[in-house]
Scaffold this active site. Structure first.
Site, PDB file in Angstrom:
ATOM      1  CE1 TYR A 297      -4.245   2.009   0.898  1.00 27.46           C
ATOM      2  CE2 TYR A 297      -2.725   3.217   1.447  1.00 27.46           C
ATOM      3  CZ  TYR A 297      -4.384   2.463   1.252  1.00 27.46           C
ATOM      4  OH  TYR A 297      -5.100   3.958   1.973  1.00 27.46           O
ATOM      5  CE1 TYR A 348      -5.424   6.089  -1.268  1.00 27.27           C
ATOM      6  CE2 TYR A 348      -7.524   7.264  -1.284  1.00 27.27           C
ATOM      7  CZ  TYR A 348      -7.103   7.161  -0.397  1.00 27.27           C
ATOM      8  OH  TYR A 348      -6.648   7.081   1.135  1.00 27.27           O
TER       9      TYR A 348
END
Ligand SMILES: [Zn+2]
Lengths: 398, 153
Positions: A297, A348
């Protein structure tokens, strides 16, 4: 506790991902669909990929203040029987693997048989993470930050990364290599928002500062879309059309007083994975050298540096050497990283696009396929609390 | 010794800090208003604690005392912010924020702005002293604590 009981308490090899699906990915505010419809579309796509009737889903799991809640989904989809509805506490992407872990735990414990794990986001509908205008008064943690201009996520995390760079001697070029790898992989991925928009070192260096040490390209995008997967007990994995990706391990949490505000966690210069990485490897019975490909991430590239070091891929002092572009790209880099483009360049989707990409790697269907793909790792939400991680593997790894 | 800023470091219009509805941090904000820096210190085990909580994290005694400390410390980390994340900051940047460690309160940390030239070189470990900044807002007056390089210590 008997040894047998202890050995039973694992997710290793007990559940498998048999379907994945996502919507088109959009720039923030550009989705023609409202958020709940995006969630439905992703879930239908994941069910279609698995070849199951969406009415047979009996559980939903999500994270990060997900708004598309389980009962509404169950009513909308005509779920025959809702048996599990779990939400992971904590914002950001720290829960993207925890949501899978919670769903897996529901299945292993016999609470559910077919759980969808998902995330949906329409920032045009509900507001952006990166803008904070129209807040009158503020209390709690943000009261110690916002009046000083520490408003949005880049500003909240820049000091933590700066401290880590100071303590460990990490260079700006190490951060840059992570951005370059994500953008490189996105150029092969037609789903990616940054498909057709390559990045090179000069463009990175010339990009504006958002908050030092973060250039524009060190920061995740903000996007609209949804992504989901279908999780079933391992003994059912053979019923479905795709190659199953088995959960080899998952872990959730944070270190001692990681949540001490404002910026008062004792181990400040950290992504928070030291205890969580150890738990993950212990459950999976694997170590860093067994991992062929990693999705980590990227809220900010600096968090990826910390998270990879905390998972044992290199010592912090080796970061500048290890984090070189050639080492991070598929098919044959030492550690192909964020092979779909991730939060920086694919979408995202609060990290859930990373979980789907790990499944594709195990299947062998990534647009940037890693040569070593039997064991794929996902690392969720560095620098937030709680964080989580996940190891997926092929049948050969069981 | 610490002084008072005459004009505010950042433009008006940013979110105004207020204590939680349950009043947990009210003594801290009231302290700043009176040019005093208060942090919690447990009366049973002498553990320092900031931000505040209803319990001492060391010995679990409830309602830790508030203790005044001298507002000086060392820069633990810093950032220079360029991108405006709020309408009030458009056309304003860059600005500096620092995370300051307070050694005489067992290293509790707090965030403020670093006064002076926003282009200045910032050194982790540098000594800084507090500067109280009062915002005479008509309905919700509030005070902040900034930092500037320390001359004496
Ligand atoms: Zn105590």
């Amino acid at each position: 506790m008997s040894a047998k009981a202890s050995a039973d308490r694992t997710l290793r090899g007990r559940v498998a991902v048999v379907g994945i699906g996502e919507t088109d990915y959009y720039r923030h505010g550009a989705s023609p669909d409202p958020e709940f419809k995006l969630a439905l579309k992703a879930i239908l796509a994941a069910c279609s990929d698995a070849g199951i009737d969406p009415r047979d889903i009996d559980g939903f799991a999500s994270y990060s203040e997900e708004r598309s809640e389980a009962s509404r989904l169950a009513a909308a989809l005509g779920t025959r029987r809702l048996r599990a509805a779990t939400m992971q506490w904590g914002g950001g992407g720290g829960g993207c693997c925890a949501a899978v872990a919670n769903a897996a735990a529901s299945i292993v414990a016999g609470l559910a048989d077919c759980v969808v794990v998902f995330r949906s986001l329409a920032q045009g509908q509900y507001g952006r993470f990166g803008q904070t205008t129209n807040i009158d008064t503020i209390s709690g943690e943000k009261a110690y930050l916002m009046p000083y201009g520490i408003l949005a996520p880049p500003q909240r995390f820049a000091m933590r990364v700066r401290r880590y760079m100071h303590e460990r001697g990490v260079s700006q070029e190490a951060l840059r290599a992570i951005a370059l790898a994500s953008y490189h992989h996105a150029q092969a991925n037609p789903r990616a928002v940054m498909y057709g928009k390559p990045l090179d070192p000069a463009k990175y260096d010339a990009s504006r500062w958002i908050a030092e040490p973060f250039h524009l390209y060190d920061c995740c995008m903000e996007n609209d879309g949804a992504a989901g997967l279908v999780l079933v007990p391992a003994e059912r994995a053979g019923e479905f059309r795709n190659k199953p990706a088995y959960v080899l391990g998952a872990a959730v949490g944070s270190g001692y007083r990681a949540g001490a505000i404002p910026h008062n966690s004792p181990h400040y210069a950290s992504a928070g994975f030291e205890p969580v990485a150890a738990d993950l490897y212990a459950m999976a019975g694997l170590g860093p050298s067994d991992v062929g490909v990693v999705q980590c991430y990227e809220n900010f590239t600096g968090g990826v540096v910390m998270a990879l070091a905390e998972h044992g891929f290199f010592a912090p002092e080796e970061a500048n050497d290890y984090l070189a572009f050639d080492n991070l790209v598929a098919p044959s880099g030492r550690l192909p990283l964020n092979t779909s483009g991730g939060n920086l360049a694919e979408c995202y989707m609060h990290g859930f696009e990373l979980v789907l990409e790990a499944v594709r790697q195990v299947r062998g269907t990534s647009t940037s396929q890693a040569r070593r793909n039997d064991v794929a790792m996902v690392i969720g939400g560095p620098m937030v609390t709680p964080v989580s991680n996940l190891l997926l593997g092929s049948e050969a790894t069981l | 010794m610490s002084g008072e800023a005459t004009q505010t470091y950042l433009p008006q219009g940013l979110p105004i800090p207020v204590a939680e509805a349950d009043g947990l941090s009210a003594p801290y904000w009231q302290g700043l208003h009176q040019n005093r820096l208060l942090v919690q210190r447990c009366r049973h085990c002498a553990t320092w604690q900031f931000g505040p909580e209803w319990i001492c994290h060391q010995c679990h005694a409830l309602d830790p005392d508030w203790t005044e400390i001298e507002p000086h410390g060392r820069i633990f980390s810093w950032e220079r912010v360029w991108h405006p994340s709020h309408a009030a900051l458009r056309q304003h940047g860059p600005y500096l924020a620092v995370l300051v460690e307070i050694p005489h309160a067992s290293g509790v940390r707090m965030i403020g702005n670093l006064l002076g030239d926003p282009a200045q070189v910032v050194y982790i470990g540098a000594a800084v002293e507090g500067v109280f900044e009062h915002h005479p807002h008509p309905e919700r007056p509030y005070s902040l604590l900034h930092w500037r390089p320390s001359s004496a210590r």
